[in-house]
Scaffold this motif. Structure first.
Motif, mmCIF file in Angstrom:
data_model
loop_
_atom_site.group_PDB
_atom_site.id
_atom_site.type_symbol
_atom_site.label_atom_id
_atom_site.label_comp_id
_atom_site.label_asym_id
_atom_site.label_seq_id
_atom_site.Cartn_x
_atom_site.Cartn_y
_atom_site.Cartn_z
ATOM 1 N N SER A 46 0.763 -1.179 0.001
ATOM 2 C CA SER A 46 0.216 0.171 0.179
ATOM 3 C C SER A 46 0.950 1.320 -0.020
ATOM 4 C CB SER A 46 -0.990 0.001 1.190
ATOM 5 O OG SER A 46 -0.108 -0.217 2.501
ATOM 6 N N TRP A 47 0.469 2.305 -0.348
ATOM 7 C CA TRP A 47 1.334 3.341 -0.641
ATOM 8 C C TRP A 47 0.509 4.846 -0.482
ATOM 9 C CZ3 TRP A 47 -0.657 6.294 -5.073
ATOM 10 C CH2 TRP A 47 -1.508 5.868 -5.677
ATOM 11 N N LEU A 48 1.350 5.819 -0.395
ATOM 12 C CA LEU A 48 0.938 7.229 -0.442
ATOM 13 C C LEU A 48 1.900 8.169 -1.251
ATOM 14 C CD1 LEU A 48 -0.702 9.912 0.371
ATOM 15 C CD2 LEU A 48 0.559 9.728 2.679
ATOM 16 N N THR A 49 1.587 8.911 -2.247
ATOM 17 C CA THR A 49 2.460 9.776 -2.962
ATOM 18 C C THR A 49 1.961 11.308 -2.671
ATOM 19 O OG1 THR A 49 3.010 8.274 -4.291
ATOM 20 C CG2 THR A 49 3.438 10.501 -4.781
ATOM 21 N N VAL A 50 2.856 12.089 -2.204
ATOM 22 C CA VAL A 50 2.527 13.472 -2.125
ATOM 23 C C VAL A 50 3.273 14.359 -3.258
ATOM 24 C CG1 VAL A 50 2.671 15.790 -0.935
ATOM 25 C CG2 VAL A 50 1.828 13.586 0.054
ATOM 26 N N PHE A 51 2.565 15.195 -3.970
ATOM 27 C CA PHE A 51 2.910 15.880 -5.269
ATOM 28 C C PHE A 51 3.549 17.104 -5.098
ATOM 29 C CE2 PHE A 51 0.387 12.453 -6.776
ATOM 30 C CZ PHE A 51 1.448 11.688 -7.642
#
Length: 290
Positions: free
Chosen positions: A268-273
């Motif tokens: 599972s993952w989270l990306t902040v741009f």
């Protein structure tokens, strides 16, 4: 876990701060064995040590024998290299040195960015044997710290320790019955959090372009196809059973959408741009603050 009355074992290793929390203090013999694991890994893989096996590769091409853990590391890197079309590569060391992230930490670019050598042209990685056709500056930092976490966990378990939290400067591995709540560091303000996640019996790894940054727009997450720092994502988090995999995927998210990586990996993952937006998987066990 961890609770205030638990024991903590802190030390410096591979250029970062570590803390191992356990319900009871680790005895001196086990602490010594853990430190020996760290020292051996550093002696094999560090591009910052002139006596390491990796530094020998930078001096001349040839055939090099590395420890058994090299096989799993090579397989992971090759998969991520292929998925990202060469953007994520262990051959990025020369590009990092070019921009000043070298063995002496000069932090002064020696010229314009240069792409990393193509894996197909320069490296044959077969199990724990690496054959190079040119001198190469191997940099396994994107997944190596996670692998070392797993090696330390194996050492702990081999001596009967089943409940612990290994914290390698924010890359975490938890083992035990009680989950721990972890804050997700704000990518632009380390004193703040953008959310929390509950970690229970697995790994949580993070990568952020602000962690190793110097100069104007220079940081350690480089695109292997150009040698330039990435500018789209600014921070990522991943959760997986294996810390090496979670660590590698945290960097891969700078180059590939999480949904694409999910086709090959269970995580599972989270990306902040950089524009302030975020993307995350349906299974990410975190809570983001509004």
């Amino acid at each position: 876990m961890p609770q205030p009355d638990q024991a903590g074992f802190s030390f410096e290793g591979i250029g970062t701060r570590w803390e191992i929390s356990t319900p009871r203090p680790l005895d001196a013999a086990l602490r010594g064995r853990l430190l020996a694991v760290v020292e051996k890994y550093d002696g094999d893989w560090s591009r910052f040590r002139s006596d390491s096996r990796v530094s020998a590769m930078a001096r001349q091409p040839g055939r090099f024998q590395l420890p058994a853990e090299a096989a799993a590391l090579g397989r992971l890197y090759r998969r991520l290299y292929d998925i990202t079309a060469g953007a994520m590569t262990p051959l990025i060391g020369g590009s990092l040195e070019r921009l000043g992230y070298d063995a002496s930490y000069s932090l002064k670019p020696a010229g314009s960015p240069v792409p990393a050598p193509r894996w197909e042209d320069a490296l044959d990685w077969d199990g724990n044997e690496l054959t190079t056709s040119v001198p190469l500056v191997l940099d396994i930092g994107a997944a190596g710290k996670g692998q070392l976490v797993d090696l330390l966990a194996a050492e702990l378990r081999s001596h009967g320790e089943e409940s612990f939290l290994i914290d390698a400067s924010g890359d975490l591995l938890h083992s035990g019955p009680e989950p721990v709540t972890v804050a997700l560091e704000h990518p632009y303000d380390p004193s703040k959090a953008i959310g929390t996640v509950s970690l229970a019996g697995g790994a949580l790894c993070a990568s952020a372009s602000n962690r190793r940054a110097w100069g104007d727009g220079l940081h350690h997450v480089l695109d292997g196809t150009t040698g330039r720092p990435v500018t789209t994502a600014v921070a990522t988090w991943t959760m997986a059973n294996n810390t090496m995999v979670a660590d590698g995927l945290a960097t891969a998210l700078f180059f590939a959408p999480g949904a694409v990586l999910e086709e090959s990996f269970d995580f599972s993952w989270l990306t902040v741009f950089s524009d302030g937006s975020a993307a995350y998987s349906a299974g990410f066990e975190g809570t983001l603050f509004t």
